[in-house]
Design a protein around this motif. Structure first.
Motif, short mmCIF file in Angstrom:
data_model
loop_
_atom_site.label_atom_id
_atom_site.label_comp_id
_atom_site.label_asym_id
_atom_site.label_seq_id
_atom_site.Cartn_x
_atom_site.Cartn_y
_atom_site.Cartn_z
N ASP A 88 52.75 68.08 33.10
CA ASP A 88 53.96 68.43 32.20
C ASP A 88 55.13 66.71 31.96
N MET A 89 55.49 67.46 33.20
CA MET A 89 56.66 66.39 33.47
C MET A 89 56.26 64.74 33.36
N ILE A 90 55.15 64.39 33.24
CA ILE A 90 54.28 63.03 33.76
C ILE A 90 53.85 62.31 31.96
N SER A 91 53.79 63.58 31.12
CA SER A 91 53.24 62.79 29.93
C SER A 91 53.77 62.08 29.21
N ASN A 92 55.10 61.65 29.39
CA ASN A 92 55.53 60.44 28.53
C ASN A 92 55.39 59.30 29.32
N GLY A 93 54.66 59.17 30.42
CA GLY A 93 55.02 57.92 31.10
C GLY A 93 55.06 58.31 32.44
N LEU A 94 54.14 57.25 33.62
CA LEU A 94 54.38 57.30 35.17
C LEU A 94 54.66 55.67 35.61
N THR A 95 55.70 55.46 36.21
CA THR A 95 55.67 54.15 36.81
C THR A 95 54.57 54.11 38.00
N LEU A 126 46.92 48.46 38.37
CA LEU A 126 47.06 48.25 36.87
C LEU A 126 47.77 47.15 37.25
N THR A 127 48.18 46.75 35.85
CA THR A 127 48.75 44.96 35.95
C THR A 127 49.75 44.97 36.86
N SER A 132 55.68 48.57 30.95
CA SER A 132 55.68 48.49 30.16
C SER A 132 55.01 50.17 30.09
N GLU A 133 55.61 50.63 28.82
CA GLU A 133 55.53 51.88 27.92
C GLU A 133 54.47 51.72 27.99
N GLU A 134 53.57 51.19 27.53
CA GLU A 134 51.72 51.64 27.15
C GLU A 134 50.91 51.65 29.46
N GLU A 135 51.93 51.07 29.51
CA GLU A 135 51.20 51.38 30.93
C GLU A 135 51.28 52.28 31.43
N LYS A 136 52.62 52.71 31.20
CA LYS A 136 52.91 54.01 32.08
C LYS A 136 52.23 55.34 31.62
N LEU A 137 52.30 55.37 30.46
CA LEU A 137 51.29 56.62 29.49
C LEU A 137 49.84 56.27 29.63
N LEU A 138 49.31 55.05 30.43
CA LEU A 138 48.07 55.13 30.41
C LEU A 138 47.97 55.47 32.04
N ARG A 139 48.57 54.99 32.59
CA ARG A 139 48.68 55.73 34.55
C ARG A 139 48.84 56.86 34.49
#
Length: 156
Positions: A88-95, A126-127, A132-139
Motif C-alpha cells: 500500500d505504501m509503495i503503490s505510487n512509486g518506489l525509488t 532498471l535504468t 522517472s515517475e514511470e520507472e518508480k511505478l514499474l519498480r
C-alpha cells in the motif's frame, strides 16, 4: 574514532530506544532540547531514516499534547502476507534506494538470502535513474510482485 553527524547520533539514540520497546513515543521538542538542535532536524531524521521501506511506521499527533510514535514493523516469515503495509505504501512509486532498503529488511529477517537481495537489487535498478515517475511505478509493481510471490511460496 568514527565521526558522526547529529542526524546519525539522533538516529542511533532512537534505534537504541526501539531495541527495548516495539513502539516508542517521543516529543520532538524534548528530543531537540536533549541534543541541542532545532526540531526540524528531528523531523529530518524521522522522515529519512524511519520509513516503511526501512522497516518503520511513523504516526504523529500535533499540538501541545502531541507526540511522534515510531513503530518497528517486523516482517514475519510464516505469515500469509509478508508485510501488509509495504504494498500500500509503495503503490505510487518506489525509488531504487527505497527498494534496496526493503530488500535489506527482507534479508535481515531471513526471508531472502544475501545473494537474492543483490540479484533483486540489480533488477530494481532498471535504468539507474530513479527520478522517472514511470520507472518508480514499474519498480513498485515489481516489488509488490516479489512480495506476493514470497508470500505464495510460504503457503505451499
Amino acid at each position: 574514532m568514527e565521526n558522526k553527524n547529529m542526524s546519525d547520533i539522533i538516529e542511533d539514540y532512537l534505534k537504541e530506544l526501539l531495541q527495548n520497546e516495539d513502539i516508542i513515543e517521543i516529543k520532538r521538542a524534548e528530543i531537540a532540547n536533549q541534543f541541542n538542535c532545532v526540531p526540524s532536524q528531528i523531523n529530518y531524521v524521522i522522515n529519512t531514516r524511519f520509513t516503511v521501506p526501512k522497516g518503520y511506521r511513523v504516526e504523529s499527533k500535533r499540538g501541545g499534547g502531541g507526540y511522534i510514535r515510531i513503530v518497528k514493523v517486523k516482517l514475519i516469515k510464516y505469515k500469509t502476507r509478508i508485510c501488509e503495509e509495504i504494498p500500500d505504501m509503495i503503490s505510487n512509486g518506489l525509488t531504487d534506494s527505497d527498494a534496496f532498503a526493503i530488500l535489506n529488511e527482507l534479508q535481515d529477517n531471513d526471508i531472502i538470502t544475501v545473494r537474492e537481495k543483490y540479484l533483486l537489487n540489480s533488477a530494481f535498478k532498471l535504468t539507474g535513474i530513479s527520478r522517472s515517475e514511470e520507472e518508480k511505478l514499474l519498480r513498485a509493481n515489481m516489488m509488490i510482485d516479489v512480495l506476493e510471490r514470497l508470500t505464495y511460496e510460504e503457503q505451499e
